[in-house]
Enzyme design. Structure first.
Site, PDB file in Angstrom:
ATOM      1  N   ASP A   1       0.850  -1.186   0.000  1.00 56.63           N
ATOM      2  CA  ASP A   1       0.000   0.000   0.000  1.00 56.63           C
ATOM      3  C   ASP A   1       0.886   1.236   0.000  1.00 56.63           C
ATOM      4  O   ASP A   1       1.887   1.293   0.741  1.00 56.63           O
ATOM      5  CB  ASP A   1      -0.914  -0.008   1.229  1.00 56.63           C
ATOM      6  CG  ASP A   1      -1.929   1.126   1.193  1.00 56.63           C
ATOM      7  OD1 ASP A   1      -3.044   0.894   0.731  1.00 56.63           O
ATOM      8  OD2 ASP A   1      -1.571   2.236   1.629  1.00 56.63           O
TER       9      ASP A   1
ATOM     10  N   ASN B   1      -2.746  12.851  -2.990  1.00 58.48           N
ATOM     11  CA  ASN B   1      -3.678  13.219  -4.059  1.00 58.48           C
ATOM     12  C   ASN B   1      -4.318  14.574  -3.779  1.00 58.48           C
ATOM     13  O   ASN B   1      -4.483  15.402  -4.682  1.00 58.48           O
ATOM     14  CB  ASN B   1      -4.773  12.153  -4.180  1.00 58.48           C
ATOM     15  CG  ASN B   1      -4.535  11.219  -5.359  1.00 58.48           C
ATOM     16  OD1 ASN B   1      -3.753  11.519  -6.244  1.00 58.48           O
ATOM     17  ND2 ASN B   1      -5.207  10.091  -5.357  1.00 58.48           N
TER      18      ASN B   1
ATOM     19  N   ASP C   1      -1.570   9.751 -10.304  1.00 60.05           N
ATOM     20  CA  ASP C   1      -1.431   8.706 -11.322  1.00 60.05           C
ATOM     21  C   ASP C   1       0.037   8.462 -11.664  1.00 60.05           C
ATOM     22  O   ASP C   1       0.455   7.323 -11.893  1.00 60.05           O
ATOM     23  CB  ASP C   1      -2.197   9.104 -12.584  1.00 60.05           C
ATOM     24  CG  ASP C   1      -3.708   9.047 -12.395  1.00 60.05           C
ATOM     25  OD1 ASP C   1      -4.151   8.458 -11.385  1.00 60.05           O
ATOM     26  OD2 ASP C   1      -4.429   9.596 -13.242  1.00 60.05           O
TER      27      ASP C   1
ATOM     28  N   GLU D   1      -4.614   2.243  -4.463  1.00 60.10           N
ATOM     29  CA  GLU D   1      -3.167   2.346  -4.269  1.00 60.10           C
ATOM     30  C   GLU D   1      -2.579   1.051  -3.734  1.00 60.10           C
ATOM     31  O   GLU D   1      -1.432   1.033  -3.259  1.00 60.10           O
ATOM     32  CB  GLU D   1      -2.841   3.512  -3.318  1.00 60.10           C
ATOM     33  CG  GLU D   1      -3.273   3.310  -1.877  1.00 60.10           C
ATOM     34  CD  GLU D   1      -4.694   3.774  -1.613  1.00 60.10           C
ATOM     35  OE1 GLU D   1      -4.985   4.050  -0.441  1.00 60.10           O
ATOM     36  OE2 GLU D   1      -5.504   3.867  -2.561  1.00 60.10           O
TER      37      GLU D   1
END
Length: 427
Positions: free
Chosen positions: A267, A275, A284, A309
């Site tokens: 993770d 983000n 991304d 993720e």
């Protein structure tokens, strides 16, 4: 890696097969010869219908391109290359063919039922229909062009091959650089284009053997079916953002994992905060970077994107400790990788960006991305889904320890380490 390379080169490796079997083709019964002449057109129709369903216009146009050219080649087969009009038509085919192939490889994908898609299909049909009608109705127009052909288009490239030397080099010099250019981003389409081009040139060099032409037409359509299957596999199993296999591929991979295996859940730390701070486009980029680094994992690990993720790495025939060492290496590789974040107002062109800021790099930030990992080895009678759940619990334990670490599920949790200020701190 060797098997993957062999599968990619398989279309090129199959090209000599019909040529080597050309003498045996004449030994077929009339019924089998009729089947050989008919089957390519049925396959071409199947390819076009499948390409329409998969919304892959390039494969449909490649199939139509070969079918149209093969039709024109079959039309002139009875006359043979000694017929002046037929020979001129074959020369024109050898010159126009690579232009069509290059155009199909370079043109962007468009909806097949859109105005642009219908125009492309119609253009291909017209390009071959016009010279075909001229050859049928007024062959003298083609015969009049024969004295004006350069000498290089009159000399064959080799004995027994009715292919002009100039036409061969024209095809090679035009198609080779374009296929190499597209090989990295569109490997399947580039290899299919190259294979079809060589198949057509071999067919063109034997204009008096319609069965051989049908054999190469059949091979071309089979190769395009293979390309469609490859594209379909990518749509179903490959994650489009990161380019690694997705969760559905993981489920299929774990159908038969073997007696001993380990599964790791990974993770990206604080990805939501990242983000929110830098935007989803940069997020991304982080996912692609992390996937690229994780794909370098050693120890026989196979990477999958689990979702969001989260990633999964499966180690078949590997104990937990062996997997742990490989995961620690890849975790450190991600942590040491400098992720550059550019100012959103920076110009797209690098040279303009440098001129605007006077040569400094103040508009570029470098952040550290870290990952947390939990890994578990399977136990007797345990399903892969249960191993994934335990690996997920180990991942949670790794986050409790302060993130940026690897936690083995079958070992006692280590004491929590002191947390850093942030796992996405500016360097």
């Amino acid at each position: 890696m060797i098997l993957k390379l062999a599968l990619r080169l398989l279309p090129l490796l199959l090209l000599p097969v019909p040529f080597l079997l050309r003498d045996q083709l004449h030994l077929l019964t009339p019924g089998h010869q009729l089947l050989l002449n008919t089957l390519p057109w049925l396959l071409a129709l199947l390819v076009m219908l499948l390409a329409l369903g998969f919304k892959h216009g390039r494969i449909l146009l490649l199939s139509l391109h070969f079918a149209c050219a093969a039709t024109l080649l079959q039309t002139t087969a009875d006359a043979g290359p000694d017929n002046p009009a037929s020979y001129v038509l074959l020369v024109l085919l050898s010159l126009f063919w690579p232009l069509g192939q290059v155009a199909l490889l370079l043109l962007p994908e468009r909806g097949l039922l859109s105005r642009s898609g219908l125009f492309r299909c119609g253009s291909l049909i017209v390009i071959y229909a016009v010279p075909g009608l001229i050859w049928l109705e007024s062959p003298q127009l083609l015969t009049q062009l024969l004295p004006h052909l350069p000498l290089a288009l009159l000399n064959f490239i080799a004995p027994g091959l009715a292919l002009p030397a100039a036409a061969f080099w024209w095809n090679l010099l035009l198609l080779l650089p374009i296929c190499l250019l597209r090989l990295r981003h569109q490997p399947v389409d580039a290899l299919a284009t190259a294979a079809l081009s060589f198949a057509f040139l071999i067919s063109l060099s034997q204009p008096g053997q319609p069965l051989l032409n049908s054999g190469y037409h059949l091979l071309a359509q089979l190769l395009l079916i293979g390309a469609l299957i490859h594209h379909g596999y990518g749509m179903a199993f490959i994650d489009t953002l990161t380019g690694v296999p997705g969760r559905r591929a993981l489920e299929h991979y774990l159908i038969g994992p073997g007696r001993h295996y380990s599964i790791a859940m990974l993770d990206i730390d604080h990805f939501k905060k990242f983000n929110d701070r830098y935007g989803h486009d940069i997020g991304d980029q982080v996912l692609r970077m992390v996937a690229a680094q994780l794909n370098l994992v050693r120890g026989g690990g196979r990477l999958f994107r689990y979702g969001g993720e989260e990633f999964t790495i499966v180690f078949k025939r590997r104990a937990e400790q062996e997997s742990f060492e490989a995961l620690e290496q890849v975790r450190q590789r991600v942590a040491d990788y400098p992720m550059k974040i550019r100012d959103q107002n920076r110009p797209e062109d690098d040279q303009n960006g440098r001129n605007q800021r006077g040569g400094n790099s103040a508009d570029t930030s470098i952040v550290k991305v870290t990952i947390s990992i939990g890994v578990c080895q399977n136990r007797t009678g345990e399903t892969p889904e249960e191993v994934i759940k335990r690996a997920d619990q180990a991942l949670y334990m790794a986050k409790e320890r302060g993130r940026n670490c690897t936690q083995a599920g079958n070992s006692k949790p280590a004491a929590p380490r002191r947390k850093s200020r942030t796992d996405f701190a500016r360097a």
